[in-house]
Design an enzyme around this catalytic site. Structure first.
Site, PDB file in Angstrom:
ATOM      1  N   TYR A  87      -7.808  85.630  86.192  1.00  0.00           N
ATOM      2  CA  TYR A  87      -7.397  85.983  87.551  1.00  0.00           C
ATOM      3  C   TYR A  87      -7.125  87.477  87.586  1.00  0.00           C
ATOM      4  O   TYR A  87      -7.464  88.170  88.528  1.00  0.00           O
ATOM      5  CB  TYR A  87      -6.131  85.209  87.934  1.00  0.00           C
ATOM      6  CG  TYR A  87      -6.299  83.707  87.893  1.00  0.00           C
ATOM      7  CD1 TYR A  87      -6.880  83.038  88.977  1.00  0.00           C
ATOM      8  CD2 TYR A  87      -5.901  82.964  86.786  1.00  0.00           C
ATOM      9  CE1 TYR A  87      -7.044  81.659  88.958  1.00  0.00           C
ATOM     10  CE2 TYR A  87      -6.055  81.580  86.759  1.00  0.00           C
ATOM     11  CZ  TYR A  87      -6.626  80.936  87.839  1.00  0.00           C
ATOM     12  OH  TYR A  87      -6.794  79.577  87.810  1.00  0.00           O
ATOM     13  N   ASN A 124     -11.418  77.781  98.293  1.00  0.00           N
ATOM     14  CA  ASN A 124     -12.839  77.517  98.177  1.00  0.00           C
ATOM     15  C   ASN A 124     -13.111  76.039  97.908  1.00  0.00           C
ATOM     16  O   ASN A 124     -14.056  75.472  98.400  1.00  0.00           O
ATOM     17  CB  ASN A 124     -13.411  78.344  97.033  1.00  0.00           C
ATOM     18  CG  ASN A 124     -14.819  77.943  96.699  1.00  0.00           C
ATOM     19  OD1 ASN A 124     -15.690  78.060  97.540  1.00  0.00           O
ATOM     20  ND2 ASN A 124     -15.025  77.448  95.506  1.00  0.00           N
ATOM     21  N   CYS A 156     -15.399  78.266  89.797  1.00  0.00           N
ATOM     22  CA  CYS A 156     -14.036  78.728  89.593  1.00  0.00           C
ATOM     23  C   CYS A 156     -13.372  78.081  88.373  1.00  0.00           C
ATOM     24  O   CYS A 156     -12.273  78.469  87.995  1.00  0.00           O
ATOM     25  CB  CYS A 156     -13.196  78.519  90.834  1.00  0.00           C
ATOM     26  SG  CYS A 156     -13.323  76.895  91.551  1.00  0.00           S
ATOM     27  N   HIS A 157     -14.049  77.144  87.749  1.00  0.00           N
ATOM     28  CA  HIS A 157     -13.488  76.576  86.514  1.00  0.00           C
ATOM     29  C   HIS A 157     -13.567  77.602  85.393  1.00  0.00           C
ATOM     30  O   HIS A 157     -12.929  77.444  84.371  1.00  0.00           O
ATOM     31  CB  HIS A 157     -14.266  75.321  86.124  1.00  0.00           C
ATOM     32  CG  HIS A 157     -15.716  75.544  85.909  1.00  0.00           C
ATOM     33  ND1 HIS A 157     -16.621  75.564  86.949  1.00  0.00           N
ATOM     34  CD2 HIS A 157     -16.415  75.800  84.786  1.00  0.00           C
ATOM     35  CE1 HIS A 157     -17.818  75.808  86.442  1.00  0.00           C
ATOM     36  NE2 HIS A 157     -17.731  75.972  85.139  1.00  0.00           N
ATOM     37  N   GLU A 194     -19.810  73.312  79.243  1.00  0.00           N
ATOM     38  CA  GLU A 194     -20.426  74.625  79.054  1.00  0.00           C
ATOM     39  C   GLU A 194     -20.176  75.120  77.645  1.00  0.00           C
ATOM     40  O   GLU A 194     -20.225  76.307  77.354  1.00  0.00           O
ATOM     41  CB  GLU A 194     -19.860  75.618  80.083  1.00  0.00           C
ATOM     42  CG  GLU A 194     -20.037  75.119  81.508  1.00  0.00           C
ATOM     43  CD  GLU A 194     -19.907  76.213  82.541  1.00  0.00           C
ATOM     44  OE1 GLU A 194     -19.588  77.349  82.175  1.00  0.00           O
ATOM     45  OE2 GLU A 194     -20.145  75.908  83.728  1.00  0.00           O
TER      46      GLU A 194
END
Length: 109
Positions: A22, A44, A59-60, A86
């Site tokens: 962030y 979002n 956003c993860h 991922e």
DNA sequence: CCCTTGACCAAAC
DNA sequence: GGTTTGGCCAAGG
């Protein structure tokens, strides 16, 4: 473009298999509104996670600056699961090899 | 305007 | 490791 849109745009730039914080996003926007960044991502709501859609905001891939997970609309567990997809490992609530996984936006000032 | 709310940060116990 | 504390700032009421 409002603050939120800028946050989302930057978020989209995070490559697969990488994470950012962030704080890093705030830095790229030249502000200290760390919390506001989180709020933007919350709004979002993943833009319906229709994968491969360009509206998708990953956003993860945004975590806290100490390498811990941070929040997620669907819960931390879901976030961790997606990260694992991922190939990003999470151990004891923290990103494994955080420094190497960290993605930095270019404009170090 | 002022006040409150945060998917935060960093330092300090 | 954990919690508290003060600070940050966009957005919404």
């Amino acid at each position: 473009m409002g603050f939120n849109d800028q946050v989302w745009e930057l978020c989209k730039k995070i490559p697969f298999g990488k994470v950012t914080t962030y704080k890093e996003i705030a830095r790229a926007l030249d502000t200290k509104a760390y919390q506001a960044v989180g709020q933007a991502l919350k709004k979002n709501l993943y833009g319906i996670w229709s994968c491969n859609d360009e509206r998708m905001v990953p956003c993860h891939r945004v975590v806290k600056s100490d390498g811990s997970i941070g929040g997620f609309a669907l819960g931390q567990k879901a976030k961790i699961m997606i990260l694992k997809e991922e190939n990003i490992e999470v151990k004891d609530g923290k990103i494994v090899d955080f420094e190497k996984r960290m993605f930095r936006f270019k404009n170090q000032s």
